[in-house]
Scaffold this active site. Structure first.
Site, PDB file in Angstrom:
ATOM      1  N   TRP A  21       0.667  -1.280  -0.053  1.00  0.00           N
ATOM      2  CA  TRP A  21      -0.117   0.077   0.126  1.00  0.00           C
ATOM      3  C   TRP A  21       0.711   1.225   0.039  1.00  0.00           C
ATOM      4  CZ3 TRP A  21      -3.801   1.559   4.481  1.00  0.00           C
ATOM      5  CH2 TRP A  21      -4.505   2.756   4.024  1.00  0.00           C
ATOM      6  N   TYR A  57      -3.934   1.340  -4.955  1.00  0.00           N
ATOM      7  CA  TYR A  57      -2.784   1.825  -4.099  1.00  0.00           C
ATOM      8  C   TYR A  57      -1.914   2.600  -4.952  1.00  0.00           C
ATOM      9  CZ  TYR A  57      -3.962  -1.723  -0.837  1.00  0.00           C
ATOM     10  OH  TYR A  57      -4.495  -2.721   0.213  1.00  0.00           O
ATOM     11  N   LEU A 221       0.528  -2.799  12.505  1.00  0.00           N
ATOM     12  CA  LEU A 221       1.388  -1.600  13.174  1.00  0.00           C
ATOM     13  C   LEU A 221       0.435  -0.454  13.188  1.00  0.00           C
ATOM     14  CD1 LEU A 221       4.745  -2.474  11.694  1.00  0.00           C
ATOM     15  CD2 LEU A 221       3.956  -2.983  13.978  1.00  0.00           C
ATOM     16  N   ARG A 223      -0.959   1.396  10.785  1.00  0.00           N
ATOM     17  CA  ARG A 223      -0.386   2.339   9.984  1.00  0.00           C
ATOM     18  C   ARG A 223       1.063   3.058  10.639  1.00  0.00           C
ATOM     19  NH1 ARG A 223      -4.283   5.900   6.611  1.00  0.00           N
ATOM     20  NH2 ARG A 223      -2.303   6.155   5.332  1.00  0.00           N
ATOM     21  N   LYS A 229       7.817   5.034  16.708  1.00  0.00           N
ATOM     22  CA  LYS A 229       8.472   6.025  16.211  1.00  0.00           C
ATOM     23  C   LYS A 229       7.799   7.210  15.991  1.00  0.00           C
ATOM     24  CE  LYS A 229      11.343   2.498  13.835  1.00  0.00           C
ATOM     25  NZ  LYS A 229      11.908   2.077  12.525  1.00  0.00           N
ATOM     26  N   ARG A 242      -2.536   9.854   7.664  1.00  0.00           N
ATOM     27  CA  ARG A 242      -2.586   9.276   8.815  1.00  0.00           C
ATOM     28  C   ARG A 242      -3.004  10.405   9.993  1.00  0.00           C
ATOM     29  NH1 ARG A 242       3.113   6.275   8.942  1.00  0.00           N
ATOM     30  NH2 ARG A 242       3.564   8.006   7.893  1.00  0.00           N
ATOM     31  N   ARG A 296       8.905   0.759   3.046  1.00  0.00           N
ATOM     32  CA  ARG A 296       9.135   1.850   1.838  1.00  0.00           C
ATOM     33  C   ARG A 296      10.532   1.613   1.296  1.00  0.00           C
ATOM     34  NH1 ARG A 296       6.306   6.793   1.497  1.00  0.00           N
ATOM     35  NH2 ARG A 296       4.461   6.771   3.095  1.00  0.00           N
TER      36      ARG A 296
END
Length: 331
Positions: A21, A57, A221, A223, A229, A242, A296
């Site tokens: 995604w 996506y 997780l 997102r 973090k 987000r 990523r």
């Protein structure tokens, strides 16, 4: 990584699957092609050979990146993609009104499960992925405007033609799965599930266990917030969706980070990251077949894969669950 067979099929997938995604860029503040392709290649080389993507996506970008990454490696990977969300047609079932693609063009997204649309989407996905078959083809969201038997008929046609090896659904309720099952043997349901979002445990998990259906989890997780973090002052990139979601708003973001700090010592004792601990905890939950873990870049892939080798003792699970039960969220 030992593979798991999807029920009722001969398709074998890895319990940790590359979730594609984020590399689509849309809702994630963009994505860089070279870095994305290297991330997928790293996953394949390290045993995470199953990749989950979807046309929506990045409006084709994710599938195109996956296609480039698997070129010459098709026999080594399992491709999961989806159908049912169109931005190039208009239907009676609006999914998202007025979003923007990666080039800044305004568009709307519609749900459709019409037979001719499903078959066309499959052809488009095969072209973008550079392959002649899809291992698991999933209806991305239910379309209440189309009879479910029509959608399932399309899956049966595609399976008979050899263009898909198995069919599944995503974001379906137990009742919607039961109705679809009258017309096609579903392999799986792909749904959101995480430590902080566990609504499937009441009905869907027992149903899938009783009826031998796989549960493929996305956003384990949540997102990224369960990595530890993302703090209240985290600098999100423009276009990142987000901050608009409940888990990233106060008091939730602060309370989640406090919970993560409480279980962090367990991760540290194992020389593991919080993300690895959270992923492993999620895999231990009853009925969960596979987790989609997004990445990523190569570093994130390597970290995700490390979770597969982690073990959590019964006592440690009790500690985590106790602190999780005390976590207060306003959703």
């Amino acid at each position: 990584m030992e593979k798991i067979t999807l029920p009722g099929t001969d398709v074998k997938i890895t319990p940790l699957t590359f979730g594609a995604w984020a590399i689509g860029g849309w809702f994630w503040g963009g994505a860089e092609e070279k870095e994305s392709i290297q991330a997928i290649e790293c996953a394949i080389e390290n045993g995470m050979t199953t990749i989950d993507t979807a046309p929506i996506y990045g409006f084709g970008q994710s599938e195109e990146f996956v296609g480039k990454a698997i070129k010459g490696k098709r026999d080594k990977v399992e491709i999961l993609t989806k159908f049912g969300l169109r931005w190039d047609i208009v239907s009676n079932n609006l999914h998202i009104e007025k979003t923007t693609d990666n080039q800044g063009n305004e568009l709307s997204v519609y749900r459709t499960g019409r037979k001719e649309s499903v078959i066309k989407e499959c052809e488009n996905s095969l072209r973008r992925l550079g392959t002649d078959y899809i291992d698991l083809f999933q209806q991305h969201w239910p379309d209440t405007d189309t009879p479910v038997e029509e959608t399932m008929e399309a899956l049966e046609i595609l399976k008979t033609q050899g263009k898909i090896r198995a069919g599944g659904v995503s974001n379906f309720t137990t009742e919607q799965m039961e109705e679809a099952e009258k017309h096609f043997s579903l392999a799986s349901n792909q749904v959101p599930y995480s430590m902080v979002f566990r609504n499937i445990e009441k009905d869907l998990v027992p149903y899938c266990i009783d009826n031998n259906k796989a549960i493929i989890v996305y956003s384990p997780l949540q997102r990224g917030i369960l990595t530890g973090k993302i703090t209240p002052d985290y600098p999100f990139e423009p276009g990142d969706h987000r901050p608009k979601t409940p888990f990233y708003k106060e008091p939730n973001i602060t309370n989640i980070n406090q919970f993560l700090n409480e279980i962090k010592p367990i991760a540290e004792e194992k020389n593991a990251t919080l993300a690895q601990l959270v992923i492993r905890w999620t895999l231990y939950q009853p009925g969960i077949t596979c987790l989609l873990v997004g990445a990523r870049n190569e570093k994130q892939v390597t970290e995700n894969i490390g979770a597969a080798a982690l073990t959590i003792s019964e006592d440690e699970m009790k500690i985590i669950n106790s602190k999780l039960n005390n976590l207060s969220l306003k959703l």
